[in-house]
Structures are given as C-alpha cells and as structure tokens.
Design an enzyme around this catalytic site. Sequence first.
Site, PDB file in Angstrom:
ATOM      1  N   SER A  20      -7.530  -5.266  -5.280  1.00  0.00           N
ATOM      2  CA  SER A  20      -8.740  -6.060  -4.458  1.00  0.00           C
ATOM      3  C   SER A  20     -10.011  -5.721  -5.126  1.00  0.00           C
ATOM      4  CB  SER A  20      -8.805  -5.190  -3.006  1.00  0.00           C
ATOM      5  OG  SER A  20      -9.400  -3.781  -3.163  1.00  0.00           O
ATOM      6  N   ASP A  72       0.720  -1.168   0.123  1.00  0.00           N
ATOM      7  CA  ASP A  72       0.009  -0.141  -0.041  1.00  0.00           C
ATOM      8  C   ASP A  72       0.755   1.143  -0.091  1.00  0.00           C
ATOM      9  OD1 ASP A  72      -2.247   1.314  -0.127  1.00  0.00           O
ATOM     10  OD2 ASP A  72      -2.544   1.237   2.214  1.00  0.00           O
ATOM     11  N   ARG A 116      -1.259   9.169 -10.022  1.00  0.00           N
ATOM     12  CA  ARG A 116      -1.184   7.836  -9.120  1.00  0.00           C
ATOM     13  C   ARG A 116      -0.506   6.725  -9.912  1.00  0.00           C
ATOM     14  NH1 ARG A 116      -3.973   7.705  -4.753  1.00  0.00           N
ATOM     15  NH2 ARG A 116      -4.452   5.369  -5.158  1.00  0.00           N
ATOM     16  N   TRP A 129       2.705   8.132  -2.547  1.00  0.00           N
ATOM     17  CA  TRP A 129       4.135   8.120  -3.151  1.00  0.00           C
ATOM     18  C   TRP A 129       4.285   9.092  -4.478  1.00  0.00           C
ATOM     19  CZ3 TRP A 129       7.080   6.900  -7.296  1.00  0.00           C
ATOM     20  CH2 TRP A 129       8.591   6.776  -7.069  1.00  0.00           C
ATOM     21  N   ARG A 141     -12.123   2.687  -7.950  1.00  0.00           N
ATOM     22  CA  ARG A 141     -11.275   3.882  -8.206  1.00  0.00           C
ATOM     23  C   ARG A 141     -11.621   4.201  -9.644  1.00  0.00           C
ATOM     24  NH1 ARG A 141      -5.471   2.493  -5.647  1.00  0.00           N
ATOM     25  NH2 ARG A 141      -6.461   1.919  -3.458  1.00  0.00           N
ATOM     26  N   ASN A 192     -11.246  -2.193  -5.345  1.00  0.00           N
ATOM     27  CA  ASN A 192     -10.273  -1.435  -6.024  1.00  0.00           C
ATOM     28  C   ASN A 192     -10.930  -1.078  -7.314  1.00  0.00           C
ATOM     29  OD1 ASN A 192      -7.172  -2.751  -5.015  1.00  0.00           O
ATOM     30  ND2 ASN A 192      -8.171  -0.890  -4.052  1.00  0.00           N
ATOM     31  N   TRP A 193     -12.042  -1.762  -7.624  1.00  0.00           N
ATOM     32  CA  TRP A 193     -12.861  -1.339  -8.716  1.00  0.00           C
ATOM     33  C   TRP A 193     -13.525   0.217  -8.674  1.00  0.00           C
ATOM     34  CZ3 TRP A 193     -11.611  -4.097 -13.020  1.00  0.00           C
ATOM     35  CH2 TRP A 193     -11.526  -5.412 -13.077  1.00  0.00           C
TER      36      TRP A 193
HETATM   37  C1  IPE Z   1      -5.269  -2.748   0.005  1.00  0.00           C
HETATM   38  O1  IPE Z   1      -5.025  -1.198  -0.277  1.00  0.00           O
HETATM   39  C2  IPE Z   1      -5.504  -3.423  -1.460  1.00  0.00           C
HETATM   40  C3  IPE Z   1      -4.103  -3.212  -2.024  1.00  0.00           C
HETATM   41  C4  IPE Z   1      -3.106  -3.049  -1.577  1.00  0.00           C
HETATM   42  C5  IPE Z   1      -4.042  -3.941  -3.460  1.00  0.00           C
HETATM   43  P1  IPE Z   1      -6.243  -0.218  -0.414  1.00  0.00           P
HETATM   44  O2  IPE Z   1      -5.385   1.091  -0.357  1.00  0.00           O
HETATM   45  O3  IPE Z   1      -7.332  -0.685  -1.478  1.00  0.00           O
HETATM   46  O4  IPE Z   1      -7.169  -0.323   1.030  1.00  0.00           O
HETATM   47  P2  IPE Z   1      -7.741   0.563   1.734  1.00  0.00           P
HETATM   48  O5  IPE Z   1      -8.858   1.362   0.749  1.00  0.00           O
HETATM   49  O6  IPE Z   1      -7.000   1.761   2.094  1.00  0.00           O
HETATM   50  O7  IPE Z   1      -8.635   0.144   2.991  1.00  0.00           O
HETATM   51  C1  IPE Z   2      -1.433   0.253  -3.247  1.00  0.00           C
HETATM   52  O1  IPE Z   2      -1.438   1.494  -3.217  1.00  0.00           O
HETATM   53  C2  IPE Z   2      -2.015  -0.384  -4.672  1.00  0.00           C
HETATM   54  C3  IPE Z   2      -3.439  -0.615  -4.918  1.00  0.00           C
HETATM   55  C4  IPE Z   2      -4.357  -0.770  -3.882  1.00  0.00           C
HETATM   56  C5  IPE Z   2      -3.605  -0.953  -6.232  1.00  0.00           C
HETATM   57  P1  IPE Z   2      -2.591   2.708  -3.214  1.00  0.00           P
HETATM   58  O2  IPE Z   2      -2.726   3.116  -4.736  1.00  0.00           O
HETATM   59  O3  IPE Z   2      -3.813   2.273  -2.347  1.00  0.00           O
HETATM   60  O4  IPE Z   2      -2.012   3.990  -2.801  1.00  0.00           O
HETATM   61  P2  IPE Z   2      -2.455   4.931  -1.405  1.00  0.00           P
HETATM   62  O5  IPE Z   2      -3.192   4.065  -0.419  1.00  0.00           O
HETATM   63  O6  IPE Z   2      -3.892   5.645  -2.534  1.00  0.00           O
HETATM   64  O7  IPE Z   2      -1.182   6.090  -1.241  1.00  0.00           O
HETATM   65 MG    MG Z   3      -4.084   2.354  -0.286  1.00  0.00          MG
END
Ligand code: IPE
Ligand code: IPE
Ligand code: MG
Length: 243
Positions: free
Chosen positions: A66, A21, A34, A26, A72, A69-70
């Site tokens: 995850s 994560d 992103r 970053w 997004r 994550n859809w």
């Molecule tokens: C968990 O991170 C999923 C992955 C690292 C692939 P997320 O960034 O999606 O989790 P939340 O939304 O902060 O709980």
């Molecule tokens: C983890 O990084 C990767 C995925 C969940 C795909 P994030 O994209 O969640 O990064 P932050 O949490 O927004 O910094």
């Molecule tokens: Mg994250």
Amino acid sequence: MALRSTDGKDDGPRHVAIIMDGNGRWATQRGRPRLFGHQAGARRVREIVEACPDLGVDYLTVFAFSTENWKRTQSEVAGLMSLFRRYITREGKSLKANDVCVRFIGDRVRLDKKLVSMMDELEALTANCQTVNLTIAINYGGRDEVARATKRLARDVADGKLDPDAVDEETLPKYLDTCVLPDPDLVIRTSGEARISNFLLWQSAYSEYEFIDTLWPDFTAEEFRSVVGGFGTRERRFGAVVA
Ligand code: IPE
Ligand code: IPE
Ligand code: MG
C-alpha cells in the site's frame, strides 16, 4: 479459451479482490523475521490464481503493497521490493502458460526503475491471455488513485477535451488505474482485521466483504473455494427493495 466456466457457477463472484494480510504475524509466531512471512505469502498466490477458472472467477485483484506501507522499516520495504522482482522472474512464464493476463495498479513513480520495467514486460507478455485477469496492487492507495485520476481529469478539462458539466459517476472511473476492470463483487481480507486500509475505495462501494481470521500464508485454495462458495447465498440489493 472461454472466460467463464460453463458448469453453473454464474451466481459466483466474477471479480474477487483480496487484502493479503497477516504475513508478519505468521512469521513472528514462528520466531522468524517478517520477510520470511512475506516469502511464504507470495508463494500462496499461485494456488489461488489457479483455483479461479473452476470457480468462475474471471478477475482476481491482490493487494501486495500500500501507499502507507513505506512507513515500515527500510529493510522490510527493500525486502518486499526484491520479493516482487523475484516473483515476476519466477512466476512470469507459468502465468503466461496458464493464460493469466497480469496487470499492475498503483503509482509506479516511486517504484524502482528495474521493478517497473519488469512489471511492464510481464504486462506485455501476458496481454493477450484470457483465462484469468490477475491484477497486482503495488504502491496502491485508493485515495492516491482517486487523486491521480482527478489530476488527469482536470488536465483534460483544462485542455478542452472534457466538459465539466459532463462529469458524472461514469466519468471518473475511466481515469482510475482499474479503468478496464469491473468492480469487485467480493473483497476478502485475511488475518482478522476488519478494515479496508485504503483498498479499492471507489470500486468497492457495493462489494460484499469477508473478513476471515486465517493469516495470509495459511490461506489455501480450499478455504478460497469455501469463501467464494458462500457468496452465492448473499442477497445483493444495491439500494433497492428486493421482493
Ligand atoms: C493492507 O495491510 C495492505 C496490504 C495487505 C498490502 P496493512 O497491514 O498494511 O494494513 P493496516 O496497517 O493493518 O491497516
Ligand atoms: C501483509 O502482511 C503484507 C503487506 C502489507 C506488505 P503484513 O506485513 O501486514 O502482516 P501483519 O499484518 O503485520 O501480520
Ligand atoms: Mg498487516
């Protein structure tokens, strides 16, 4: 080649799972989109995999995308899917050369067909590799996995292949995506968030957790070695009283 190194690392975790994560933050810190963070994050995976054999880590499981994550933006999701395809193309041969057995967990139904066929090919290419078992979770959610497992189990009951009275806590994991993997001993989450976010819910019942502040693209093999090294000092009790 032997799965476990013979240099006295037997107290270490055999299976390490990582919630990678912090890619987005970053990139934002650098004034970049992103996806730039996701690209940097994907490049990090190689050195962590390569650090495993010396640490006695036989299984490494990484959370890449995850079931949530859809939610997004369409452009971030599309960028991630194209990054997974590029990762497989770019890393496939070196994973095989390093004797890394690659598996994917998660529901493939919603993934694009081209990506799924590349995942199948990489699994087939590396099926006989033994030094490290790398499992990549894509469209993975612990609840979704348990629901899909229960569906398959219910089908076996309906078909008369499974006696409902014989179902116990050894039965269900045989239907999970992780059926061939041991439970994780250690789960690491980068980026300072202290939550599971639907990762390996069933399997991590007795895992040790390490929540570390480093954002995933900054996570080095050196830091990985130090977190894995700290595992040996933990006392795992599994509910018992240890004298
Ligand atoms: C968990 O991170 C999923 C992955 C690292 C692939 P997320 O960034 O999606 O989790 P939340 O939304 O902060 O709980
Ligand atoms: C983890 O990084 C990767 C995925 C969940 C795909 P994030 O994209 O969640 O990064 P932050 O949490 O927004 O910094
Ligand atoms: Mg994250």
